[in-house]
Design a protein around this motif. Structure first.
Motif, mmCIF file in Angstrom:
data_model
loop_
_atom_site.group_PDB
_atom_site.id
_atom_site.type_symbol
_atom_site.label_atom_id
_atom_site.label_comp_id
_atom_site.label_asym_id
_atom_site.label_seq_id
_atom_site.Cartn_x
_atom_site.Cartn_y
_atom_site.Cartn_z
ATOM 1 N N GLN A 3 0.859 -1.183 0.000
ATOM 2 C CA GLN A 3 0.000 0.000 0.000
ATOM 3 C C GLN A 3 0.898 1.237 0.000
ATOM 4 N N LEU A 4 0.497 2.222 -0.794
ATOM 5 C CA LEU A 4 1.247 3.466 -0.912
ATOM 6 C C LEU A 4 0.336 4.631 -0.564
ATOM 7 N N VAL A 5 0.814 5.510 0.281
ATOM 8 C CA VAL A 5 0.035 6.687 0.656
ATOM 9 C C VAL A 5 0.887 7.922 0.427
ATOM 10 N N GLU A 6 0.423 8.793 -0.478
ATOM 11 C CA GLU A 6 1.134 10.042 -0.758
ATOM 12 C C GLU A 6 0.531 11.184 0.047
ATOM 13 N N SER A 7 1.333 12.194 0.263
ATOM 14 C CA SER A 7 0.868 13.416 0.908
ATOM 15 C C SER A 7 1.792 14.554 0.512
ATOM 16 N N GLY A 8 1.339 15.781 0.796
ATOM 17 C CA GLY A 8 2.189 16.947 0.585
ATOM 18 C C GLY A 8 1.803 17.828 -0.583
ATOM 19 N N GLY A 9 0.831 17.409 -1.378
ATOM 20 C CA GLY A 9 0.421 18.239 -2.508
ATOM 21 C C GLY A 9 -0.366 19.449 -2.046
ATOM 22 N N CYS A 22 5.768 9.744 0.287
ATOM 23 C CA CYS A 22 5.070 8.500 -0.024
ATOM 24 C C CYS A 22 5.551 7.443 0.952
ATOM 25 N N VAL A 23 4.617 6.896 1.709
ATOM 26 C CA VAL A 23 4.943 5.863 2.684
ATOM 27 C C VAL A 23 4.397 4.528 2.191
ATOM 28 N N ALA A 24 5.267 3.548 2.123
ATOM 29 C CA ALA A 24 4.875 2.204 1.711
ATOM 30 C C ALA A 24 4.645 1.330 2.935
ATOM 31 N N SER A 25 3.621 0.503 2.865
ATOM 32 C CA SER A 25 3.351 -0.447 3.943
ATOM 33 C C SER A 25 2.944 -1.783 3.329
ATOM 34 N N ARG A 61 15.687 21.050 -10.386
ATOM 35 C CA ARG A 61 14.648 21.675 -9.556
ATOM 36 C C ARG A 61 14.047 20.677 -8.565
ATOM 37 N N PHE A 62 13.937 19.416 -8.973
ATOM 38 C CA PHE A 62 13.323 18.377 -8.126
ATOM 39 C C PHE A 62 14.409 17.428 -7.635
ATOM 40 N N THR A 63 14.197 16.914 -6.432
ATOM 41 C CA THR A 63 15.133 15.942 -5.860
ATOM 42 C C THR A 63 14.370 14.766 -5.280
ATOM 43 N N PHE A 64 14.747 13.569 -5.726
ATOM 44 C CA PHE A 64 14.168 12.330 -5.208
ATOM 45 C C PHE A 64 15.047 11.819 -4.070
ATOM 46 N N SER A 65 14.404 11.363 -2.998
ATOM 47 C CA SER A 65 15.184 10.760 -1.921
ATOM 48 C C SER A 65 14.380 9.624 -1.298
ATOM 49 N N ARG A 66 15.107 8.722 -0.659
ATOM 50 C CA ARG A 66 14.470 7.555 -0.038
ATOM 51 C C ARG A 66 15.057 7.376 1.349
ATOM 52 N N VAL A 67 14.187 7.068 2.301
ATOM 53 C CA VAL A 67 14.604 6.886 3.681
ATOM 54 C C VAL A 67 14.040 5.566 4.184
ATOM 55 N N GLY A 68 14.824 4.876 4.966
ATOM 56 C CA GLY A 68 14.272 3.726 5.650
ATOM 57 C C GLY A 68 14.157 2.486 4.815
ATOM 58 N N ALA A 69 15.145 2.221 3.963
ATOM 59 C CA ALA A 69 15.191 0.951 3.229
ATOM 60 C C ALA A 69 13.899 0.662 2.487
ATOM 61 N N LYS A 70 13.520 1.558 1.563
ATOM 62 C CA LYS A 70 12.386 1.372 0.660
ATOM 63 C C LYS A 70 11.036 1.643 1.301
ATOM 64 N N ASN A 71 10.990 2.164 2.502
ATOM 65 C CA ASN A 71 9.711 2.390 3.144
ATOM 66 C C ASN A 71 9.101 3.742 2.809
ATOM 67 N N THR A 72 9.909 4.788 2.702
ATOM 68 C CA THR A 72 9.424 6.140 2.469
ATOM 69 C C THR A 72 10.273 6.821 1.404
ATOM 70 N N GLY A 105 -0.011 4.660 -5.735
ATOM 71 C CA GLY A 105 -0.748 5.362 -4.710
ATOM 72 C C GLY A 105 -1.972 6.027 -5.307
ATOM 73 N N GLN A 106 -2.713 6.710 -4.447
ATOM 74 C CA GLN A 106 -3.970 7.334 -4.900
ATOM 75 C C GLN A 106 -3.728 8.677 -5.582
ATOM 76 N N GLY A 107 -2.523 9.194 -5.453
ATOM 77 C CA GLY A 107 -2.193 10.466 -6.081
ATOM 78 C C GLY A 107 -2.415 11.647 -5.158
ATOM 79 N N THR A 108 -1.563 12.648 -5.323
ATOM 80 C CA THR A 108 -1.733 13.900 -4.581
ATOM 81 C C THR A 108 -1.637 15.051 -5.576
ATOM 82 N N PRO A 109 -2.628 15.932 -5.614
ATOM 83 C CA PRO A 109 -2.638 16.981 -6.629
ATOM 84 C C PRO A 109 -1.710 18.140 -6.274
#
Length: 114
Positions: A3-9, A22-25, A61-72, A105-109
């Motif tokens: 399950q993926l949940v996005e936020s921050g839009g 985006c938090v994966a569970s 302009r954009f930067t991708f990052s990952r924290v917590g061994a593929k979780n976020t 995920g469900q998407g964040t606008p």
């Protein structure tokens, strides 16, 4: 299952910044890769960024990052432009043996407008 949940839009003025999360569970130990995609009205969904690639339109302009061994995963978006307006989706690819599965995920606008 993943399950993926996005936020921050949200709504931001041109030149502003947003940080998407985006938090994966679920079965996160089988996630092979994660990335961010976006879909603007009337357009196809496109890759924005993952751990290897950036769309030409967002480089610098954009930067991708990952924290917590593929979780976020995060997408730091700076110097936003009106053409960045879209629904942003988190994607995860799961590999179990020779079986590949993609989760969205469900998407964040994100709306960039003055």
């Amino acid at each position: 299952q993943v399950q993926l949940v996005e936020s921050g839009g949200g709504l931001v003025q041109p030149g502003g910044s947003l940080r998407l999360s985006c938090v994966a569970s679920g079965s996160i130990f089988n996630i092979n890769s994660m990335g961010w995609y976006r879909q603007a009205p009337g357009k196809q969904r496109e890759l924005v960024a993952d751990s290897i690639n950036y769309a030409d339109s967002v480089k610098g302009r954009f930067t991708f990052s990952r924290v917590g061994a593929k979780n976020t995963v995060y997408l730091q978006m700076n110097s936003l432009k009106p053409e960045d307006t879209a629904v942003y989706y988190c994607k995860a690819d799961e590999v179990i043996g020779t079986t590949y599965r993609t989760y969205w995920g469900q998407g964040t606008p994100v709306t960039v407008s003055s």
